[in-house]
Each structure stands twice: as structure tokens, then as C-alpha cells.
Scaffold this active site. Structure first.
Site, PDB file in Angstrom:
ATOM      1  N   ASP A 490      53.318  49.944  21.026  1.00  0.00           N
ATOM      2  CA  ASP A 490      51.956  49.468  20.886  1.00  0.00           C
ATOM      3  C   ASP A 490      50.913  50.403  19.885  1.00  0.00           C
ATOM      4  OD1 ASP A 490      50.482  47.332  21.792  1.00  0.00           O
ATOM      5  OD2 ASP A 490      49.670  48.315  23.746  1.00  0.00           O
ATOM      6  N   GLU A 493      48.798  49.893  14.553  1.00  0.00           N
ATOM      7  CA  GLU A 493      48.385  49.212  13.444  1.00  0.00           C
ATOM      8  C   GLU A 493      47.802  50.410  12.373  1.00  0.00           C
ATOM      9  OE1 GLU A 493      47.549  47.937  16.489  1.00  0.00           O
ATOM     10  OE2 GLU A 493      49.264  46.622  16.309  1.00  0.00           O
ATOM     11  N   ARG A 597      54.561  46.398  18.085  1.00  0.00           N
ATOM     12  CA  ARG A 597      53.529  45.490  17.823  1.00  0.00           C
ATOM     13  C   ARG A 597      53.209  45.276  16.455  1.00  0.00           C
ATOM     14  NH1 ARG A 597      47.778  45.686  20.845  1.00  0.00           N
ATOM     15  NH2 ARG A 597      47.123  47.086  19.297  1.00  0.00           N
TER      16      ARG A 597
END
Ligand SMILES: *[C@@H]1O[C@H](CO)[C@@H](O)[C@H](O)[C@H]1NC(C)=O
Ligand SMILES: *[C@@H]1O[C@H](CO)[C@@H](O)[C@H](O)[C@H]1NC(C)=O
Ligand SMILES: *[C@@H]1O[C@H](CO)[C@@H](O)[C@H](O)[C@H]1NC(C)=O
Ligand SMILES: *[C@@H]1O[C@H](CO)[C@@H](O)[C@H](O)[C@H]1NC(C)=O
Ligand SMILES: *[C@@H]1O[C@H](CO)[C@@H](O)[C@H](O)[C@H]1NC(C)=O
Ligand SMILES: *[C@@H]1O[C@H](CO)[C@@H](O)[C@H](O)[C@H]1NC(C)=O
Length: 937
Positions: A490, A493, A597
Site C-alpha cells: 500500500d 505512490e 496500490r
């Protein structure tokens, strides 16, 4: 003609024939361009020079437009930009062309000035034929020094012998080119659409192409309101910790610069990849056209010529990487929540599911199981005995996945993961010469942020080989402390809380004064063109920046610090994924699985994905279908949305319908957020529980078919969850359907998606179909919309396509037990009384079973009143040698069946005339044996 001196036109056809370059230069008509009295009038007006205004005229002013060197006029038709590029301000022309073994290279020279500075006067255009199906072209600076995505793309080494495409270059006034489908003449790519269609500069590159149709799909990651794109929207892509529901045009977690296009009524289709990882935009216009804009790297494009929509995806995944083969258990139902908060809530969620006999394979824990959210720790106060409980679940046939964030807390003493990453200098660090903001650097120059742990964190640089090694050893060692079967990565990014803000989210009140990461000012943090990823989400009045919600752009990565975060930001998640899968495999000794993710082209080789932190509302359930279809185009077929919704309280009706829809996600996980109402399927009363149990039992029966579809995606590419237009591209209605989807070619799912719904309307394409539940036959001589009355007890409509044969299996409480139960052979006959299909079976957990030959494969077929199973690959194994068939079902048998013979011996049959269903009770027939059944009428 006098005008020909302005034109250098050539057509490159059949680029390489037995080692000989064949290039034919012929004059090319420029289709409608006007040239009178030496004055050139472009066929198209200039491209939009002020895309930030997004078509709102009031948002562009003359001063700002002229500053870019563009032309401003309010006297243009509605829908046309008021600020436009002009031919005079900037253009590229060919100064030389050389042929190469794969195609050609042209040198382009710039005249005029680029709109955002950063002029680079000399560029190289390379066009390559890569086999018959793939065209490749690149614009790079002639010194090749620009950043390139460090991801290999696997395309044929040789030019095509009979390529499906040809390329035409024109140098009329300025350089342009088109790519044409040879057998239809359709121009699939055409940059000759006016000034500004091609702009190359240091931090601003854009290319516009006319689209052959409006049937365009893909480009991500966003929450699109329609599956087929609207030709009036601009989407930004830049990996961002941005939940899908806050703003419909947000750039979300991953970046997928790939689209597909159905060109014509015959269904001919192609796909286009822009291999670029910088912050970028995709702007559609009503022409229709599409502009790709990016603020770095090179323009590196691959065109996949199909011609069927499924072939496009096969070619695309062949290039970026085929999807991984999930373990069998990963196709089971999964349960998760952020905020079990303690082990008894976790146990209650699991046991409530078991009490209702709801099939359940995988249990999760989110970050709340950790000690102050530090990865590789467990809170012993709140989750005592967690490892023992997980081991107990494993002994009952279940599997465990838990979460790992990428970042490591930096202010603890004796926190081994941090110590080890620091020892190898593995964390992302500030670039030399950058003005480092106060309190934002570790002692070795690594950038500090603040994420979930209570203290500043560093961000390991997964592009470094040494980091991949340390990450793997941390995971392998930690499995001795807390068991798992798969991992969920997770926040990759990477997410950071409160960048450029006063106070990071979750910064403890007691730890005032607040500190947060403030990125410096320079051309990487605030590039001259601010793409939509940076200008869209002004929640406050402060200007949004690329670094919002993440780390600063002016940091460096890679083994030699050779990459700027500015360039590689969007591949952070991708770079973490392969090492995580390798680690999970080393640690478990099995195939394992990773859910990530943040994704990028090629992530599907290592991981599946979920659509992120959605909201418990009907609209989010509905739009999840678009998301799962798109990720199948992106080569990530293992995909689902958080069933029942993540944020906010769900309702019983929503959760019931979502469980029914989610039973047909390939990745079927109910996941809840912290503080919201319990939403495990056994915790919302009998109605939700029984509906969930019943639909999941159907999913479990269908798992041998779903597993076989994954095998096909893994070996030949293609989708698993399939848009209707991939099977029926010539039926216009299918092109915009986003409330129905298919599993492969055979199963059509039409879910109930509205509150209090009483009528279900769905499209049935031209084919023979069978209602899955009643076996009722529906012959569609042409595609048509149908209506069914539905009520609270209804399930999604399921239709089996005539011509399909597949294998079902009895359900159980999890796949460990269901995988041993008897099989049913189903054949749904088409109009000619035929059906076909296959089954792939292996032990469900070993790595590379197909590659190592450790599997069973059989072909299924029905024809001429007979049904056969022929085993085409088999090696002995305890995992399938005891598997048996005990039933066969033939759907669509129109004449009364009198007798049935199995390998020549009569068998017991039931024949239901009204449903035209022939059901045959079989003696235990091993799956490893060839079988022939005949029936006579
Ligand atoms: C024109 O637009 C620019 C950029 O948005 C802005 O900074 C400037 O104030 C505007 N000027 C006028 C006169 O509105
Ligand atoms: C875009 O076009 C669609 C119709 O194709 C329309 O419904 C929608 O409102 C338009 N959106 C914008 C932002 O103009
Ligand atoms: C599933 O059922 C089997 C018996 O069929 C039982 O042994 C096992 O404990 C059950 N698993 C769970 C998680 O309840
Ligand atoms: C780390 O920093 C946080 C935030 O300032 C603080 O709450 C925590 O106590 C610190 N931890 C240690 C071990 O110093
Ligand atoms: C794992 O368990 C061992 C033995 O109990 C302990 O020494 C070690 O610190 C634990 N590791 C982690 C990362 O918690
Ligand atoms: C659905 O029915 C319930 C109960 O009759 C009602 O309260 C609710 O407003 C209805 N919702 C919609 C969207 O019609």
C-alpha cells in the site's frame, strides 16, 4: 507541380524482406490541405495552447496566451480553443532521413520557440517495424541523453514480413506522420492535424493524433464515468494517494498511458502505449483527436494492430509482460478491514463468516495490527497471539495476507528495517545542489517524510538492487514471526502526509509544533508547464504542486543516483512489486500473490490491484465495473474494488448487492475502513449473509473455469473480465456497455446496481444464451436489450453462451476443500449442436507449473450427440489423480433423449424437455482419463 518542392513524402512499406530494406517513396496527397499563391493554409486549426482552461473561455486571457507565443482570438466557433498554437511560432522539419534495418531515422530541426522554454533544437525520430503486429516510434534528443523508463519492452527483434501497418511521413511545412492499417486503409495514427500537434522541449512534450473513431477505452488510473471515453475531457496521470471518489477527474494511484480503439464497423481494433513515466495528460477533442502531454522523458510509442480487441491485449501484454498466474486460493473470497483494532474483532469477523457457511479463503489485517503502524511489527497488546491464530486459520484451509507500507520510521532506536536500509544508503535522497528544507533530511541526506508511523520516515529506493535484496531478506525473516501466504503493498505512490501543508495528517497533537515536508522551489518541483496533476486539486487557495501528497521531485534514485524522482515518481510502486513477489515466494516456497496500490504498465506480471479507497455508495459500486474492465485492458486482470465500500457506513441493501457483484470480481475482497459499521458478510444480518453465501457458492462452483481463464491470460495474454465489445465488436450497443461484463468468452454477468431496483435491463448480444440458473434458452438472432423483474431475493443475471463447454466443481467453505470435490462437465450447445472449451489444472500453489510442465490440461467438446474430454497434457500428481467427474450437463438438447452411453455402456440420465437439459449421472470418472459420452434421440 510547383508545390511539390514543399513536400518530402514517402511511404515505407514492408520494411524488411529477407534482409533487404524495401522502402518505396511515392508522393502523398495531403488530403485537403490548401496551398494557393504560395500561401499555406493548414487543414486544421492549431491545437489548444491553454489546456489548463479546459475549454472554459473565461479561464484564458490574452496576456497569458501571448506569453506562450500562441494566437488569441475569441472569434472562434464554440468548442474551439481561444488560445491556439500557430505554424509560425514553432515547428519541426526533417533535415535528413536514413533507413535502418527496422525502418528509418529522421533528424528533425526546430524553428521558432517552444511554448514553455527548454528548447532542444535537434531531435531524432525513429520508426521501427517490430513484427507484423507492432509499430514502434520514438522522439528522442539526438544526443540520446534524455530519461527513459527503465522497463524493458519485449517486442520482436525483426521487422514484419507482412506488417499490418504502413507508415507515411510528410514534411509539408512541418514534420507529420501517419500509420495506416494496410488492409482497410484506416489511418490509425495521424499527427497532421494542425499547429502544435508535435512539440518537443525539455519539460514539455506533446503529440496529437486524429482518432479513427470515438470508440476509445483505457488510459488510467482514474474513476471514469463511462467506459468508452467522452471526447471532451482531459485526464491527468501521475501516481497519487488519491481515493477514487473525491473528484471524478482526479489522477489516482497508478499510471497507464495505454488505450484501445475500435476503428470501424467490422470491429478492427488497435492499441497505443506511450511508454513514459513523467506527469502526463490525455486530452480528447471532438475532432475526434487525442493529445498526449508529458513533462519529461521521451515520446516512445508502441502501436498494437490487433485486429481483434482481444488480440490487441495479447500483443500489449506480450510487450509489457503477461499477467502472473494467481494461486488457486487467491480466487476465493477475501475479508479485510482497517480497524479490527484487536484480535477479538478480527476473530468475530472470521467466525461470523464461518457460522453462515459463507465461503472464505483469505483473511487480512491492515496497518492497525502493527505497533504504531510500523511495518514488521505486531501490537502485542491489541493482537496477542496473532501468529497462532493465523496458523490455526491456515490449518483450517485458509490463507493470510497482510499489508506492508514502503516507508520506514527513522526516529526509533533498534528498528532493524531502518538500520539496514540506512546501512546500505538505500533511501531516496536529496539531489546534490538542491536547497534542502529544514528538518527534512536524514543524517545521510535521505529525504524525510511522515506517513503512518509515529515519527518521520525514510523512503527506500526500490530501483536500487541493494534495496530489493534488503527488502527481500526483511520479508523472508519476518515470516517466521508472522505467517502469511500473500502480501499487500500500500502507500507506494509513494504517499506522504501533508507535503507543502502546515500539518501532516495524523501528526500527534502532543507533538507540536507541527512539522511537514516543504519542497523547495526549482524547475522540477514547479515545472514551467503545470500539468493537470498539479493544477486540478486546489483544496485551499495555495497552488497545488506535483509533490502534494508525495515526496519532493528534486530527489534522486537508482544505483548511481541517476534518476530524478521527477522522472521516476510514477514507477515507485512498480519498482517495489517484483521484489515483493520474489520475497513472498522465497518466504512461502509457493507461488504466492502480491496486491499493489500503485501500478504501471507491466505491474500485472507481479501483482494484482484493487481500485483503492472507495466509498460505501451505489455510484462507487457501479463505477467499479469500469475500473475492473480497464485494468483488464492494462494487463492486470486480477482486480476488484473494496466490496461494500471502504469509507463511510455501508447499508444492508448496498452490501448485499455489492457482495453479489463482487462475487464476479476476479479479486473478490470485502474491505472496510476504520470506525465504520462492521460489514463482514456475516455481520449485517441474515439477508446479506444468505445472499453472500449463495452467490459465493456459485463463484466457487465456477472457479475451475475462472482459473482456466487466468491460465490463458498468463500464457497468451488477453482479458479475464472482458468487455462485451471484445466478443461482439460489430454490435454497436456493446461499444458503450459498462454495467455488464463477461468472464472470458462464455459467461455474461448483468448485476443489480440500483437501490430498490425492480427491473433489470441488460443487453444480450447475437448468440444462443442460457440462463445459468434455469437453463432456459434464449436465441438472439440479433443483439437486443431485455428486461427482467427483480426483487430483494434476486441474484445478478448470469448467461452462458451457446458453444461453450467448461468444468464446474462443488463448493466448500474454502478452496482447500473445494479443490478435491467432484466436477461437473457443462456443455452449452450452439445452433449447430456444438460446444468447446478446456480446463487447466495444477496444484494451485507451485511456482511456474505451466512452464515446468506440472499440470493437467484437457479439451472439452460436444458435437453430433456426443461429449468428449480429451486430456492433452498430464503428469501424475496427487493433486489431480483423484479428481473425478460425477455429472455432465448438456444445455440446449432439443429432441428427447432416450439413452446415453459412456465409453459404450448405458448410463442413468434425466432429460428435462422444457428446459432442453440433459443431465447425466456418471460413475466416478477420473479427470485424467479421456471420456466419450454418446446420447441417442
Ligand atoms: C491572466 O492569466 C494569468 C494566468 O492565469 C494570471 O496570472 C493573470 O493575472 C491574468 N491576467 C489578467 C489581466 O486577468
Ligand atoms: C462531454 O460530452 C458529453 C456527451 O458526449 C456530455 O454529456 C458532457 O456533459 C460533456 N462534458 C463536458 C465537461 O463538457
Ligand atoms: C472447512 O471445512 C472443513 C471440513 O469440511 C473443516 O475441517 C475446516 O475447519 C473448515 N474451515 C474453516 C475455516 O472453517
Ligand atoms: C518520533 O517522532 C514522533 C513525532 O515527533 C514522536 O511522537 C515519537 O515519540 C518519536 N519517537 C521516538 C522513539 O523518539
Ligand atoms: C521475531 O521474533 C524473534 C524471536 O521471538 C525476535 O527476536 C525478533 O525480534 C522478531 N522480529 C521482529 C521483526 O519482530
Ligand atoms: C428505497 O426504498 C426505501 C424504503 O422504501 C426508501 O426509503 C428509499 O428512499 C428508496 N430509495 C430510492 C433510491 O428510491
Amino acid at each position: 507541380m510547383a508545390c511539390s518542392k514543399h513536400r518530402v513524402a514517402l511511404v515505407v512499406v514492408g520494411l524488411l524482406l529477407v534482409g533487404v530494406v524495401v522502402a518505396v517513396a511515392v508522393p502523398l496527397s495531403l488530403r485537403g490541405d490548401q496551398e494557393k499563391n504560395g500561401k499555406y493554409t493548414p487543414r486544421f486549426q492549431g491545437q489548444d495552447c491553454y489546456p489548463e482552461a479546459e475549454g472554459k473561455r473565461s479561464a484564458v486571457n490574452k496576456t497569458a496566451c501571448l506569453k506562450r507565443g500562441c494566437a488569441f482570438s475569441t472569434d472562434v466557433p464554440a468548442g474551439q480553443p481561444v488560445c491556439q498554437y500557430t505554424e509560425g511560432q514553432y515547428r519541426l522539419s526533417v533535415s535528413s532521413i536514413v533507413r535502418t534495418s527496422l525502418g528509418l531515422q529522421a533528424t528533425l530541426q526546430q524553428t521558432g520557440s517552444a511554448p514553455f522554454g527548454g528548447d532542444i533544437r535537434s531531435w531524432r525520430f525513429t520508426f521501427e517495424s517490430r513484427g507484423d503486429d507492432i509499430a514502434h516510434f520514438v522522439f528522442d534528443a539526438t544526443d540520446s541523453s534524455r530519461y527513459k523508463v527503465p522497463k524493458p519492452v519485449d517486442v520482436p527483434a525483426r521487422a514484419g514480413k507482412q506488417p499490418k501497418y504502413e507508415s507515411r511521413i510528410t514534411n509539408n511545412h512541418s514534420f507529420a506522420f501517419e500509420i495506416v492499417r494496410r488492409d482497410t486503409g484506416t489511418v490509425v495514427w495521424d499527427t497532421n492535424i494542425g499547429a502544435g500537434s508535435l512539440i518537443l522541449s525539455d519539460q514539455f512534450l506533446q503529440i496529437s493524433s486524429r482518432l479513427p473513431s470515438r470508440n476509445v477505452y483505457g488510459l488510467g488510473e482514474h474513476m471514469h464515468e463511462t467506459f468508452r471515453h467522452q471526447m471532451n475531457r482531459t485526464w491527468a496521470s501521475f501516481a497519487r494517494d488519491q481515493p477514487p471518489s473525491w473528484d471524478a477527474e482526479a489522477n489516482l494511484y497508478g499510471v497507464h498511458p495505454f488505450y484501445t480503439c475500435v476503428e470501424d464497423a467490422a470491429g478492427n481494433s488497435h492499441g497505443v502505449l506511450m511508454l513514459n513515466s513523467n506527469a502526463q495528460e490525455y486530452s480528447f477533442t471532438e475532432l475526434p483527436s487525442l493529445t498526449f502531454r508529458t513533462i519529461g522523458g521521451i515520446l516512445d510509442f508502441y502501436i498494437f494492430m490487433g485486429p481483434s480487441p482481444e488480440q490487441v491485449i495479447q500483443q500489449y501484454t506480450g510487450a509489457v509482460g503477461r499477467p502472473m498466474m494467481p494461486p488457486y486460493w487467491a480466487l476465493g473470497f477475501q475479508l479485510c478491514r482497517y480497524g479490527y483494532n484487536n484480535i477479538s474483532n478480527l476473530q468475530e469477523a472470521v467466525e461470523s463468516t464461518a457460522r453462515y457457511q459463507i465461503p472464505h479463503d483469505v483473511q487480512y489485517v491492515d496497518i492497525d495490527h502493527m505497533d504504531t503502524q510500523k511495518i514488521f511489527t505486531v501490537s502485542e497488546q491489541r493482537f496477542p497471539g496473532l501468529n497462532q491464530y493465523f496458523q490455526e486459520l491456515q490449518s483450517r484451509g485458509m490463507r493470510i495476507i497482510y499489508i506492508l507500507d514502503p516507508c520506514l520510521v527513522a526516529n526509533e532506536t533498534d528498528y532493524r528495517p531502518y538500520e539496514e536500509m540506512k546501512r546500505i544508503q538505500g533511501n531516496i535522497k536529496w539531489a546534490v545542489g538542491v536547497e534542502v528544507p529544514a528538518n527534512s533530511s536524514d543524517t545521510d541526506g535521505a529525504i524525510l517524510g511522515y506517513v503512518w508511523p509515529q515519527g518521520k520516515t525514510v523512503f527506500p529506493d526500490y530501483l536500487k538492487n541493494s534495496v530489493k535484496q534488503v527488502w527481500k531478506s526483511l520479508i523472508v525473516d519476518y515470516r517466521h514471526n508472522l505467517t502469511f501466504d500473500g502480501l499487500w503493498i500500500d502507500m507506494n505512490e509513494p504517499a506522504n502526509f501533508g507535503t507543502n501543508e502546515e500539518r501532516p495528517f495524523n501528526w500527534p497533537e502532543k507533538d507540536k509544533p507541527y512539522w511537514s515536508l516543504k519542497c523547495p522551489s526549482n524547475t522540477w518541483e514547479d515545472p514551467p508547464y503545470r500539468p493537470k496533476a498539479a493544477y486540478r486539486f486546489d483544496s485551499s487557495s495555495r497552488p497545488a504542486r506535483l509533490s502534494d501528497k508525495t515526496i519532493c521531485m528534486s530527489t534522486v534514485q537508482g544505483d548511481q543516483d541517476q534518476y530524478r524522482h521527477y522522472d521516476v515518481h510514477s514507477i515507485y510502486g512498480w519498482s517495489q512489486t517484483d521484489a515483493t513477489l520474489e520475497a513472498a515466494r522465497l518466504a512461502t516456497g509457493e507461488r504466492s500473490i502480491v496486491i499493489s496500490r500503485s501500478t504501471f504498465p507491466g505491474s500485472g506480471t507481479y501483482a494484482g490491484h484493487w481500485l483503492g479507497d472507495n466509498v460505501s455508495q451505489w455510484k462507487d459500486m457501479q463505477s467499479s465495473i469500469i475500473g475492473i474492465l480497464e485494468f483488464n485492458l492494462f494487463g492486470i486482470p486480477y482486480i476488484g474494488a473494496d466490496i461494500c465500500g471502504f469509507f463511510e457506513n455501508t447499508s444492508t441493501e448496498l452490501c448485499k448487492r455489492w457482495m453479489q457483484l463482487g462475487a464476479f470480481y476476479t479479486y473478490s475482497r470485502n474491505h472496510n475502513g476504520i470506525t465504520y459499521l462492521n460489514q463482514a458478510p456475516g455481520q449485517l444480518g441474515d439477508d446479506v449473509a444468505f445472499a453472500s453465501r449463495d452467490i459465493l457458492r456459485i463463484r466457487y462452483q465456477l472457479l475451475p473455469y475462472l482459473y482456466t481463464l487466468f491460465h490463458q491470460a498468463h500464457t497468451v495474454g488477453g482479458t479475464v473480465i472482458r468487455p462485451l465489445h471484445h466478443e461482439f465488436p460489430t454490435e454497436t450497443d456493446t461499444l458503450s456497455i459498462n454495467k455488464q461484463f463477461m468472464w472470458g468468452a462464455c459467461l455474461l454477468i448483468s448485476p443489480i446496481l440500483e437501490e430498490n431496483q425492480t427491473q433489470l435491463e441488460y443487453y444480450l448480444p447475437k448468440a444462443r444464451w442460457y440462463n445459468y440458473y434455469t437453463h432456459e434458452q434464449l436465441l438472439q438472432t440479433s443483439g437486443a436489450w431485455r428486461r427482467e423483474t427483480v426483487d430483494g431475493n434476486s441474484k445478478p443475471s448470469l448467461h452462458v453462451r451457446g458453444g461453450c463447454a467448461f468444468i464446474q466443481q462443488e463448493y466448500a467453505n474454502n478452496t482447500h476443500f473445494s479443490r478435491r470435490l467432484p466436477l461437473t462437465l457443462v456443455a452449452a450447445l450452439d445452433g449447430d449442436g456444438r460446444a468447446g472449451g478446456s480446463i487447466f489444472w495444477d496444484d494451485g500453489v507451485s511456482i511456474n507449473t505451466y512452464e515446468n510442465g506440472q499440470y493437467l490440461e484437457a479439451q472439452l467438446s460436444a458435437t453430433n450427440n456426443s461429449l468428449t474430454v480429451s486430456v492433452t497434457h498430464w503428469v501424475p500428481s496427487a493433486d489431480w489423480d483423484d479428481l473425478i467427474f460425477n455429472t455432465a450437463q448438456v444445455l440446449g438438447v432439443s429432441q428427447k433423449v432416450k439413452s446415453v452411453y459412456l465409453q459404450g455402456q448405458p448410463q442413468v440420465l434425466t432429460f428435462t424437455q422444457t428446459e432442453q437439459l440433459l443431465e447425466i449421472v456418471l460413475p466416478a470418472l477420473p479427470l485424467t482419463q479421456n471420456v466419450t459420452i454418446y446420447w441417442s434421440v
